[in-house]
Motif scaffolding. Structure first.
Motif, short mmCIF file in Angstrom:
data_model
loop_
_atom_site.label_atom_id
_atom_site.label_comp_id
_atom_site.label_asym_id
_atom_site.label_seq_id
_atom_site.Cartn_x
_atom_site.Cartn_y
_atom_site.Cartn_z
N LYS A 1 6.64 6.57 -11.57
CA LYS A 1 7.57 5.68 -10.88
C LYS A 1 8.19 4.68 -11.86
O LYS A 1 9.39 4.40 -11.81
N ALA A 2 7.36 4.13 -12.74
CA ALA A 2 7.87 3.12 -13.66
C ALA A 2 8.97 3.72 -14.54
O ALA A 2 10.03 3.12 -14.73
N LEU A 3 8.74 4.94 -15.04
CA LEU A 3 9.73 5.57 -15.91
C LEU A 3 11.00 5.93 -15.14
O LEU A 3 12.09 5.99 -15.71
N SER A 4 10.86 6.14 -13.82
CA SER A 4 12.04 6.53 -13.05
C SER A 4 13.02 5.37 -12.86
O SER A 4 14.20 5.60 -12.64
N ILE A 5 12.54 4.12 -12.97
CA ILE A 5 13.48 2.99 -12.80
C ILE A 5 13.77 2.26 -14.12
O ILE A 5 14.67 1.44 -14.18
N SER B 1 2.59 -1.93 -8.03
CA SER B 1 2.37 -0.88 -7.02
C SER B 1 0.90 -0.63 -6.74
O SER B 1 0.56 0.20 -5.91
N LEU B 2 0.04 -1.36 -7.43
CA LEU B 2 -1.41 -1.10 -7.32
C LEU B 2 -1.91 -1.22 -5.89
O LEU B 2 -1.71 -2.25 -5.24
N GLY B 3 -2.55 -0.19 -5.40
CA GLY B 3 -3.20 -0.24 -4.09
C GLY B 3 -2.26 -0.12 -2.90
O GLY B 3 -2.69 -0.34 -1.77
N LEU B 4 -1.00 0.19 -3.14
CA LEU B 4 -0.06 0.28 -2.01
C LEU B 4 0.11 1.72 -1.53
O LEU B 4 0.02 2.66 -2.33
N ALA B 5 0.39 1.86 -0.24
CA ALA B 5 0.67 3.18 0.32
C ALA B 5 1.96 3.73 -0.30
O ALA B 5 2.84 2.94 -0.66
N PHE C 1 9.41 -0.50 -5.87
CA PHE C 1 10.23 -0.11 -7.03
C PHE C 1 11.73 -0.30 -6.74
O PHE C 1 12.49 -0.69 -7.63
N ASP C 2 12.14 -0.05 -5.49
CA ASP C 2 13.55 -0.30 -5.13
C ASP C 2 13.87 -1.79 -5.29
O ASP C 2 14.95 -2.16 -5.77
#
Ligand code: ATP
Length: 233
Positions: A194-198, A160-164, A172-173
């Protein structure tokens, strides 16, 4: 599926990993969270055969002591931080490069279709030069290229680095969709929330040491983790 015992990595005088032990179970999303410089990329680079280390890495009952190419052929694929797509090649050529160690033409064609189904955006842009893609599209291309090696386990370094924010959610989806395809995921992230959510389980890496492990839910609810990584006081 993957077990790491007492891993030590040195860069000259820098002791980057100090006795890391962990295990990844088949079919799970395991995340390793940790701040800048904690040693996350070093861990992934050790698994994929790019670094010398002390300790052992065991994959499917075999001690990993092989070249990076052989490790890819054994079913481990590493999608590095920074994406590293070949800017002067088309999207499709980048994807096909992911399959360069395979000989099964039929399987390669089927996997290409699967990748295009997972990433319709890449199909739309298959003939476009990769350097013209947006950051999010390049991240999708890097993951698609990884899938083209037909891995059992994917090592994802900071996808996810640097993404809007909207694209972060999309990425993540997609990781969740890749797990549904039967792949095991080892996800390294600074975006702990986010990482922990998936993820199913998580390890927390700090200054080269695992300081905590547990279910992703428990780690996300841990007060010290909330304060240090999730920006909650
Ligand atoms: P980031 O998110 O910034 O990539 P990280 O958790 O992935 O951080 P690593 O890149 O694995 O951390 O770095 C761990 C430690 O090893 C850091 O102190 C870093 O400065 C050091 N390090 C990493 N690569 C090298 C290298 N090639 N030479 C010397 N030191 C290095």
């Amino acid at each position: 599926m993957l077990t790491i015992n007492n891993l030590h990595v040195y860069y000259g005088g820098i002791h980057a990993l100090k006795g890391v032990s962990l295990n990844v179970n088949k079919g799970e999303i395991l995340t390793i969270i940790g701040s800048n410089g904690a040693g996350k990329s070093t861990l992934l680079n050790s698994i994929s055969g790019f670094l010398k280390y002390k300790g052992e890495i065991i994959y499917k009952d075999q001690k990993l002591n092989f070249s990076p190419n052989k490790i890819v052929q054994m079913g481990i694929c590493h999608v590095p931080e920074g994406r590293l797509v070949f800017a002067n090649l088309t999207v499709e050529d980048n994807l096909l490069l992911g399959a360069y160690l395979r000989n099964d033409k039929k399987g390669i064609k089927e996997d290409l279709e699967k990748v295009y189904t997972l990433f319709p955006r890449l199909k739309e842009r298959q003939k476009q030069l990769s350097g013209t893609l947006s950051g999010g599209e390049q991240q999708m291309l890097a993951m698609g290229r990884g899938l083209m090696s037909s891995p059992d386990i994917m090592l994802l370094d900071e996808p996810s680095l640097g993404l809007a924010p909207l694209l972060v959610q999309t990425v993540f989806d997609i990781i969740t969709d890749i797990r549904k395809m039967g792949k095991t995921i080892l996800l390294v992230e600074q975006n702990a929330f986010k990482a922990l959510s998936i993820a199913d389980r998580a390890y927390v890496l700090e200054q080269g040491k695992i300081i905590m492990e547990g279910s992703a839910k428990d780690i996300a609810n841990n007060p010290s983790i909330k304060e240090a990584y999730l920006g909650v006081k």
